[in-house]
Design a protein around this motif. Structure first.
Motif, PDB file in Angstrom:
ATOM      1  N   GLU A  12       4.627   8.432 -11.455  1.00  0.00           N
ATOM      2  CA  GLU A  12       3.565   9.245 -10.850  1.00  0.00           C
ATOM      3  C   GLU A  12       3.682   9.263  -9.320  1.00  0.00           C
ATOM      4  O   GLU A  12       3.614  10.319  -8.700  1.00  0.00           O
ATOM      5  CB  GLU A  12       2.214   8.648 -11.271  1.00  0.00           C
ATOM      6  CG  GLU A  12       1.020   9.110 -10.486  1.00  0.00           C
ATOM      7  CD  GLU A  12       0.560  10.505 -10.861  1.00  0.00           C
ATOM      8  OE1 GLU A  12       0.748  10.887 -12.031  1.00  0.00           O
ATOM      9  OE2 GLU A  12       0.040  11.223  -9.989  1.00  0.00           O
ATOM     10  N   GLU A  13       3.866   8.094  -8.718  1.00  0.00           N
ATOM     11  CA  GLU A  13       3.835   8.002  -7.251  1.00  0.00           C
ATOM     12  C   GLU A  13       5.133   8.470  -6.609  1.00  0.00           C
ATOM     13  O   GLU A  13       5.127   9.028  -5.513  1.00  0.00           O
ATOM     14  CB  GLU A  13       3.556   6.551  -6.812  1.00  0.00           C
ATOM     15  CG  GLU A  13       2.174   6.040  -7.174  1.00  0.00           C
ATOM     16  CD  GLU A  13       1.054   6.732  -6.409  1.00  0.00           C
ATOM     17  OE1 GLU A  13       1.304   7.261  -5.314  1.00  0.00           O
ATOM     18  OE2 GLU A  13      -0.080   6.755  -6.924  1.00  0.00           O
ATOM     19  N   ASP A  34       9.504   5.294   0.462  1.00  0.00           N
ATOM     20  CA  ASP A  34       9.476   4.893   1.871  1.00  0.00           C
ATOM     21  C   ASP A  34       8.318   3.918   2.080  1.00  0.00           C
ATOM     22  O   ASP A  34       7.606   3.585   1.141  1.00  0.00           O
ATOM     23  CB  ASP A  34       9.422   6.114   2.798  1.00  0.00           C
ATOM     24  CG  ASP A  34       8.136   6.902   2.687  1.00  0.00           C
ATOM     25  OD1 ASP A  34       8.126   8.079   3.085  1.00  0.00           O
ATOM     26  OD2 ASP A  34       7.122   6.360   2.199  1.00  0.00           O
ATOM     27  N   SER A  35       8.117   3.496   3.315  1.00  0.00           N
ATOM     28  CA  SER A  35       7.144   2.425   3.583  1.00  0.00           C
ATOM     29  C   SER A  35       5.740   2.817   3.129  1.00  0.00           C
ATOM     30  O   SER A  35       4.989   1.988   2.619  1.00  0.00           O
ATOM     31  CB  SER A  35       7.139   2.059   5.064  1.00  0.00           C
ATOM     32  OG  SER A  35       7.044   3.226   5.853  1.00  0.00           O
ATOM     33  N   LEU A  36       5.363   4.078   3.317  1.00  0.00           N
ATOM     34  CA  LEU A  36       4.025   4.501   2.904  1.00  0.00           C
ATOM     35  C   LEU A  36       3.916   4.572   1.386  1.00  0.00           C
ATOM     36  O   LEU A  36       2.873   4.237   0.822  1.00  0.00           O
ATOM     37  CB  LEU A  36       3.675   5.860   3.510  1.00  0.00           C
ATOM     38  CG  LEU A  36       3.236   5.824   4.975  1.00  0.00           C
ATOM     39  CD1 LEU A  36       2.852   7.220   5.422  1.00  0.00           C
ATOM     40  CD2 LEU A  36       2.069   4.887   5.175  1.00  0.00           C
ATOM     41  N   ALA A  37       4.989   5.016   0.726  1.00  0.00           N
ATOM     42  CA  ALA A  37       4.972   5.087  -0.737  1.00  0.00           C
ATOM     43  C   ALA A  37       4.786   3.689  -1.317  1.00  0.00           C
ATOM     44  O   ALA A  37       4.090   3.519  -2.321  1.00  0.00           O
ATOM     45  CB  ALA A  37       6.257   5.718  -1.257  1.00  0.00           C
ATOM     46  N   VAL A  39       3.108   1.250   0.064  1.00  0.00           N
ATOM     47  CA  VAL A  39       1.675   0.957   0.210  1.00  0.00           C
ATOM     48  C   VAL A  39       0.890   1.612  -0.922  1.00  0.00           C
ATOM     49  O   VAL A  39       0.030   0.988  -1.544  1.00  0.00           O
ATOM     50  CB  VAL A  39       1.147   1.459   1.572  1.00  0.00           C
ATOM     51  CG1 VAL A  39      -0.364   1.309   1.656  1.00  0.00           C
ATOM     52  CG2 VAL A  39       1.806   0.703   2.714  1.00  0.00           C
ATOM     53  N   GLU A  40       1.220   2.874  -1.214  1.00  0.00           N
ATOM     54  CA  GLU A  40       0.497   3.600  -2.269  1.00  0.00           C
ATOM     55  C   GLU A  40       0.750   2.997  -3.643  1.00  0.00           C
ATOM     56  O   GLU A  40      -0.163   2.919  -4.470  1.00  0.00           O
ATOM     57  CB  GLU A  40       0.909   5.079  -2.259  1.00  0.00           C
ATOM     58  CG  GLU A  40       0.485   5.791  -0.990  1.00  0.00           C
ATOM     59  CD  GLU A  40       0.836   7.264  -1.003  1.00  0.00           C
ATOM     60  OE1 GLU A  40       0.141   8.031  -1.673  1.00  0.00           O
ATOM     61  OE2 GLU A  40       1.826   7.640  -0.331  1.00  0.00           O
ATOM     62  N   MET A  43      -1.275  -0.123  -3.908  1.00  0.00           N
ATOM     63  CA  MET A  43      -2.687   0.246  -4.129  1.00  0.00           C
ATOM     64  C   MET A  43      -2.912   0.612  -5.593  1.00  0.00           C
ATOM     65  O   MET A  43      -3.926   0.251  -6.198  1.00  0.00           O
ATOM     66  CB  MET A  43      -3.057   1.463  -3.263  1.00  0.00           C
ATOM     67  CG  MET A  43      -3.334   1.135  -1.814  1.00  0.00           C
ATOM     68  SD  MET A  43      -3.423   2.624  -0.771  1.00  0.00           S
ATOM     69  CE  MET A  43      -5.021   3.249  -1.153  1.00  0.00           C
ATOM     70  N   ILE A  53      -3.282  -7.659  -4.044  1.00  0.00           N
ATOM     71  CA  ILE A  53      -1.902  -8.081  -3.788  1.00  0.00           C
ATOM     72  C   ILE A  53      -1.721  -8.234  -2.287  1.00  0.00           C
ATOM     73  O   ILE A  53      -1.706  -7.237  -1.560  1.00  0.00           O
ATOM     74  CB  ILE A  53      -0.896  -7.041  -4.337  1.00  0.00           C
ATOM     75  CG1 ILE A  53      -1.095  -6.865  -5.845  1.00  0.00           C
ATOM     76  CG2 ILE A  53       0.528  -7.461  -4.019  1.00  0.00           C
ATOM     77  CD1 ILE A  53      -0.223  -5.777  -6.462  1.00  0.00           C
ATOM     78  N   GLU A  55      -0.155  -8.721   1.461  1.00  0.00           N
ATOM     79  CA  GLU A  55       1.024  -8.082   2.073  1.00  0.00           C
ATOM     80  C   GLU A  55       2.313  -8.863   1.843  1.00  0.00           C
ATOM     81  O   GLU A  55       3.362  -8.276   1.585  1.00  0.00           O
ATOM     82  CB  GLU A  55       0.803  -7.982   3.581  1.00  0.00           C
ATOM     83  CG  GLU A  55       0.674  -6.590   4.101  1.00  0.00           C
ATOM     84  CD  GLU A  55       0.536  -6.563   5.628  1.00  0.00           C
ATOM     85  OE1 GLU A  55      -0.467  -7.113   6.138  1.00  0.00           O
ATOM     86  OE2 GLU A  55       1.433  -6.023   6.276  1.00  0.00           O
TER      87      GLU A  55
END
Lengths: 76, 324
Positions: A12-13, A34-37, A39-40, A43, A53, A55
């Motif tokens: 999905e992500e 990538d770094s933001l993915a 994080v998502e 989440m 979870i 960091e």
């Protein structure tokens, strides 16, 4: 069970195919996160399994196998 | 005449256009990396204009668009985290630049980081509704370029300079709901230090770096929470449905945050106004700048209900629903 939910979230992500989500797949290099993915994704795991979870733990999730093992330990 | 209305929105774009390719020449980065992670293609950076200069240009634009006599302005608030001086405030200097020094004007700067304009609108709204102020000039103005570590590719690609200015007055329609909140950033996830302790009598602590630092991952998580929390609160208190909102203008921080919020809230992406590809993140200036452009582009008609939402350092967040 955990493996299936993790696969669903990664598909999905990251927009990858189910077949690509193998144990040895590297989240960044093979699945293109990538770094933001990342994080998502973290989440999404927190929501799905109702856990927090930190960091430092998220940083150790390099492959699909790492994720599944981490969650299996965390959820007992 | 029971609420407060935004009667005009002015803007000032900073002087120099800096593209992603321009940045790739000074730090290890490239257009593809920046665009895919943020949605930003270029930003405007000041050459020699100050935060006050930008605030002045945006204010003149708003005053011209409104047709009002500037001498009716009796409240000036400048939201900024990059003032030219701690003292005198940008708002007081803006009053001087506008030729209003002989008038009875309350003027002050306001720091709520990227939520600054929302906080300032809320404050002006209360002043106006109480009857103590007739017309408010509310400005978000930033020269973030002076606060950034231009060697840190994680932050220097994100931010830009600019200003947005709003004029507010009493009216029958306008602000329908407002909400602001804060949570102290104990983990120091988004920081711009001020002057370190320094006197013959103080302890000799290490000086913190004087430039902005950000934990992108944590702020991303916070931002997605903050936008959703603001929208939920505003819809609940105004008893409006999201379908009745024609446009959502968020603080223009990062396109990926907006995509995530769109997915979480099921609000279609087209309902969010975005101009961050041109300006990057201009902190307190971003919402005013975006509103000014949305109005110039004819995207807001009389009667439209628009939701403004901000989020940022503090940590702060909040928004307003405004009927035009």
């Amino acid at each position: 069970m955990i493996k299936e939910k993790v696969t669903d979230i990664l598909v999905e992500e990251l927009g990858v195919e189910v077949e690509e989500v193998v144990d040895s797949a590297n989240i960044q290099e093979d699945l293109g996160a990538d770094s933001l993915a990342i994080v998502e994704i973290v989440m999404a795991f927190e929501d799905e399994f109702d856990i927090k979870i930190p960091e430092e733990d998220a940083a150790s999730m390099i492959t699909v196998k790492d994720i599944v093992e981490y969650l299996e330990n965390k959820l007992g | 005449m029971d609420t407060c209305k935004i009667i005009a929105a002015g803007k000032a774009a900073a002087q120099r256009t800096v593209t992603n390719d321009d940045l790739s020449k000074i730090v290890e980065t490239n257009d593809e990396w920046i665009s895919s992670r943020t949605g930003i293609s270029r930003r405007q950076i000041t050459f020699d204009e100050s935060t006050t200069d930008l605030a002045y240009r945006a204010s003149v634009d708003a005053i011209n668009k409104s047709g009002i006599d500037k001498n009716t302005i009796d409240l000036i608030i400048v939201a900024t985290i990059s003032p030219d001086f701690f003292m005198p405030s940008t708002a007081s200097m803006l009053q001087y630049r506008l030729g209003l020094n002989e008038n009875n004007v309350t003027a002050f700067d306001l720091n709520a980081a990227c939520t600054g304009l929302i906080y300032a609108i809320q404050v002006a709204d209360k002043f106006i509704k109480s009857g103590s102020v007739r017309r408010a000039l509310v400005v978000g103005s930033e020269t973030l370029s002076r606060t950034i570590d231009w060697n840190d590719r994680g932050t220097c690609v994100l931010f830009g300079d600019g200003a947005g200015a709003l004029l507010l007055e009493r009216s029958d329609s306008g602000i329908m709901a407002d909400y602001t909140n804060s949570r102290g950033d104990a983990e120091m996830n988004l920081v711009l230090p001020a002057l370190p302790l320094d006197s013959p009598f103080s302890s000799k602590l290490d000086s913190p770096p004087s430039k902005m630092t950000m934990n992108g991952g944590e702020i991303f998580k916070f931002a997605t929470f903050a936008i959703k929390d603001t929208i939920d609160n505003l819809l609940r208190s105004s008893r409006i449905e999201i379908e009745d909102i024609s446009l959502v203008i968020p603080h223009q921080a990062n396109g990926r945050i907006i995509s995530k919020v769109s997915k979480l809230t099921k609000i279609p992406l087209e309902k969010f106004y975005l101009n961050l590809s041109k300006y990057g993140n201009t902190s307190s200036a971003s919402i005013g700048l975006a509103l000014a452009e949305a109005m110039e582009d004819g995207l807001i008609k009389k009667g439209d209900k628009v939701l403004l939402v901000g989020f940022g350092g503090g940590l702060t967040w909040g928004g307003v629903i405004h009927e035009f």
